[in-house]
Design a protein around this motif. Structure first.
Motif, PDB file in Angstrom:
ATOM      1  N   HIS A   1       0.818  -1.188   0.000  1.00  0.00           N
ATOM      2  CA  HIS A   1       0.000   0.000   0.000  1.00  0.00           C
ATOM      3  C   HIS A   1       0.871   1.265   0.000  1.00  0.00           C
ATOM      4  CE1 HIS A   1      -3.906  -1.977   0.408  1.00  0.00           C
ATOM      5  NE2 HIS A   1      -3.271  -2.860   1.150  1.00  0.00           N
ATOM      6  N   ARG A   2       1.949   1.225   0.781  1.00  0.00           N
ATOM      7  CA  ARG A   2       2.831   2.391   0.836  1.00  0.00           C
ATOM      8  C   ARG A   2       3.474   2.646  -0.525  1.00  0.00           C
ATOM      9  NH1 ARG A   2       8.168   3.087   1.402  1.00  0.00           N
ATOM     10  NH2 ARG A   2       8.480   0.875   1.776  1.00  0.00           N
ATOM     11  N   LEU A   3       3.942   1.589  -1.159  1.00  0.00           N
ATOM     12  CA  LEU A   3       4.563   1.748  -2.470  1.00  0.00           C
ATOM     13  C   LEU A   3       3.558   2.231  -3.508  1.00  0.00           C
ATOM     14  CD1 LEU A   3       6.907  -1.379  -2.520  1.00  0.00           C
ATOM     15  CD2 LEU A   3       7.515   1.021  -2.108  1.00  0.00           C
ATOM     16  N   ARG A   4       2.332   1.762  -3.407  1.00  0.00           N
ATOM     17  CA  ARG A   4       1.276   2.241  -4.314  1.00  0.00           C
ATOM     18  C   ARG A   4       1.065   3.738  -4.097  1.00  0.00           C
ATOM     19  NH1 ARG A   4      -4.227   3.130  -4.890  1.00  0.00           N
ATOM     20  NH2 ARG A   4      -5.082   2.386  -6.845  1.00  0.00           N
ATOM     21  N   GLY A   5       1.044   4.168  -2.850  1.00  0.00           N
ATOM     22  CA  GLY A   5       0.896   5.587  -2.551  1.00  0.00           C
ATOM     23  C   GLY A   5       2.030   6.405  -3.127  1.00  0.00           C
ATOM     24  N   GLN A   6       3.251   5.889  -3.014  1.00  0.00           N
ATOM     25  CA  GLN A   6       4.390   6.608  -3.571  1.00  0.00           C
ATOM     26  C   GLN A   6       4.292   6.691  -5.088  1.00  0.00           C
ATOM     27  OE1 GLN A   6       7.646   4.425  -1.720  1.00  0.00           O
ATOM     28  NE2 GLN A   6       7.973   6.139  -0.327  1.00  0.00           N
ATOM     29  N   PHE A   7       3.863   5.624  -5.704  1.00  0.00           N
ATOM     30  CA  PHE A   7       3.666   5.625  -7.153  1.00  0.00           C
ATOM     31  C   PHE A   7       2.628   6.672  -7.550  1.00  0.00           C
ATOM     32  CE2 PHE A   7       1.059   4.117 -10.719  1.00  0.00           C
ATOM     33  CZ  PHE A   7       2.013   4.134 -11.738  1.00  0.00           C
TER      34      PHE A   7
ATOM     35  N   ILE B   1      -2.563  -1.299   8.501  1.00  0.00           N
ATOM     36  CA  ILE B   1      -2.066  -2.678   8.447  1.00  0.00           C
ATOM     37  C   ILE B   1      -0.848  -2.827   9.355  1.00  0.00           C
ATOM     38  CG2 ILE B   1      -0.942  -4.375   6.952  1.00  0.00           C
ATOM     39  CD1 ILE B   1      -2.830  -3.296   4.696  1.00  0.00           C
ATOM     40  N   ALA B   2       0.069  -1.868   9.283  1.00  0.00           N
ATOM     41  CA  ALA B   2       1.267  -1.926  10.140  1.00  0.00           C
ATOM     42  C   ALA B   2       0.884  -1.901  11.617  1.00  0.00           C
ATOM     43  CB  ALA B   2       2.199  -0.759   9.805  1.00  0.00           C
ATOM     44  N   ARG B   3      -0.099  -1.093  11.970  1.00  0.00           N
ATOM     45  CA  ARG B   3      -0.538  -1.040  13.374  1.00  0.00           C
ATOM     46  C   ARG B   3      -1.129  -2.374  13.814  1.00  0.00           C
ATOM     47  NH1 ARG B   3      -3.121   5.059  13.319  1.00  0.00           N
ATOM     48  NH2 ARG B   3      -1.110   6.116  13.520  1.00  0.00           N
ATOM     49  N   ARG B   4      -1.951  -2.987  12.978  1.00  0.00           N
ATOM     50  CA  ARG B   4      -2.535  -4.289  13.328  1.00  0.00           C
ATOM     51  C   ARG B   4      -1.456  -5.346  13.515  1.00  0.00           C
ATOM     52  NH1 ARG B   4      -6.534  -3.104   9.295  1.00  0.00           N
ATOM     53  NH2 ARG B   4      -5.523  -4.568   7.884  1.00  0.00           N
TER      54      ARG B   4
ATOM     55  N   SER C   1       1.606  -4.667  14.510  1.00  0.00           N
ATOM     56  CA  SER C   1       2.615  -4.126  15.436  1.00  0.00           C
ATOM     57  C   SER C   1       3.974  -3.994  14.751  1.00  0.00           C
ATOM     58  CB  SER C   1       2.729  -5.000  16.687  1.00  0.00           C
ATOM     59  OG  SER C   1       1.505  -5.012  17.396  1.00  0.00           O
ATOM     60  N   ALA C   2       3.935  -3.565  13.509  1.00  0.00           N
ATOM     61  CA  ALA C   2       5.148  -3.398  12.699  1.00  0.00           C
ATOM     62  C   ALA C   2       5.531  -1.916  12.701  1.00  0.00           C
ATOM     63  CB  ALA C   2       4.907  -3.908  11.284  1.00  0.00           C
ATOM     64  N   LYS C   3       6.212  -1.497  13.745  1.00  0.00           N
ATOM     65  CA  LYS C   3       6.513  -0.077  13.943  1.00  0.00           C
ATOM     66  C   LYS C   3       7.377   0.512  12.830  1.00  0.00           C
ATOM     67  CE  LYS C   3       4.283   1.270  17.533  1.00  0.00           C
ATOM     68  NZ  LYS C   3       3.258   2.286  17.412  1.00  0.00           N
ATOM     69  N   SER C   4       8.320  -0.235  12.314  1.00  0.00           N
ATOM     70  CA  SER C   4       9.158   0.299  11.240  1.00  0.00           C
ATOM     71  C   SER C   4       8.339   0.557   9.978  1.00  0.00           C
ATOM     72  CB  SER C   4      10.312  -0.652  10.919  1.00  0.00           C
ATOM     73  OG  SER C   4      11.221  -0.678  11.992  1.00  0.00           O
ATOM     74  N   TRP C   5       7.436  -0.363   9.655  1.00  0.00           N
ATOM     75  CA  TRP C   5       6.574  -0.162   8.486  1.00  0.00           C
ATOM     76  C   TRP C   5       5.598   0.982   8.732  1.00  0.00           C
ATOM     77  CZ3 TRP C   5       8.278  -1.930   4.235  1.00  0.00           C
ATOM     78  CH2 TRP C   5       8.987  -3.123   4.175  1.00  0.00           C
ATOM     79  N   GLU C   6       5.114   1.097   9.953  1.00  0.00           N
ATOM     80  CA  GLU C   6       4.227   2.223  10.290  1.00  0.00           C
ATOM     81  C   GLU C   6       4.977   3.545  10.133  1.00  0.00           C
ATOM     82  OE1 GLU C   6       1.558   3.979  14.001  1.00  0.00           O
ATOM     83  OE2 GLU C   6       2.491   2.005  14.208  1.00  0.00           O
ATOM     84  N   LEU C   7       6.231   3.579  10.586  1.00  0.00           N
ATOM     85  CA  LEU C   7       7.033   4.791  10.455  1.00  0.00           C
ATOM     86  C   LEU C   7       7.221   5.174   8.992  1.00  0.00           C
ATOM     87  CD1 LEU C   7       8.842   6.948  11.881  1.00  0.00           C
ATOM     88  CD2 LEU C   7      10.751   5.384  11.443  1.00  0.00           C
ATOM     89  N   ARG C   8       7.528   4.204   8.156  1.00  0.00           N
ATOM     90  CA  ARG C   8       7.715   4.489   6.728  1.00  0.00           C
ATOM     91  C   ARG C   8       6.442   5.049   6.103  1.00  0.00           C
ATOM     92  NH1 ARG C   8      11.213  -0.435   4.054  1.00  0.00           N
ATOM     93  NH2 ARG C   8      13.103  -0.092   5.272  1.00  0.00           N
TER      94      ARG C   8
ATOM     95  N   VAL D   1       4.509   8.360  16.238  1.00  0.00           N
ATOM     96  CA  VAL D   1       5.169   7.178  15.674  1.00  0.00           C
ATOM     97  C   VAL D   1       6.674   7.291  15.894  1.00  0.00           C
ATOM     98  CG1 VAL D   1       5.539   5.802  13.596  1.00  0.00           C
ATOM     99  CG2 VAL D   1       3.342   6.930  13.953  1.00  0.00           C
ATOM    100  N   TYR D   2       7.234   8.450  15.613  1.00  0.00           N
ATOM    101  CA  TYR D   2       8.669   8.676  15.801  1.00  0.00           C
ATOM    102  C   TYR D   2       9.050   8.547  17.279  1.00  0.00           C
ATOM    103  CZ  TYR D   2      13.240  10.942  15.550  1.00  0.00           C
ATOM    104  OH  TYR D   2      14.582  11.225  15.644  1.00  0.00           O
TER     105      TYR D   2
END
Length: 91
Positions: free
Chosen positions: A1-7, A30-33, A35-42, A67-68
């Protein structure tokens, strides 16, 4: 989803910010569900960048600060450096 947003933000003629915002928000949820903090940060950094470019500085800052702030180490990683630079540009 993040990469799609960047595109979507990189498309010519200003991209498709509405769709990009939705993609970034999906990535954050999705990252929050997971608990993927690095993906949430990105994803939060990407959405903050979009909002900053749209003049929504307060919204961008309010999204990225908590998040930071979760991180207590690793501040030399590229993701945290990028998030810090984004926060600095918002203040």
């Amino acid at each position: 989803h993040r990469l799609r947003g960047q595109f979507l933000t990189a498309l010519p003629d200003g991209g498709r910010p509405g769709e990009a915002s939705a993609a970034f928000q999906s990535a954050i949820q999705i990252a929050r569900r997971q608990s993927a903090k690095s993906w949430e940060l990105r994803a939060a950094t990407s959405l903050s960048r979009l909002w900053r470019d749209e003049g929504k500085h307060a919204d961008a800052c309010n999204l990225l600060v908590p998040v930071y702030a979760w991180f207590t180490e690793g501040f030399e990683t590229s993701d945290l450096k990028e998030a810090k630079a984004m926060l600095d540009s918002l203040r």
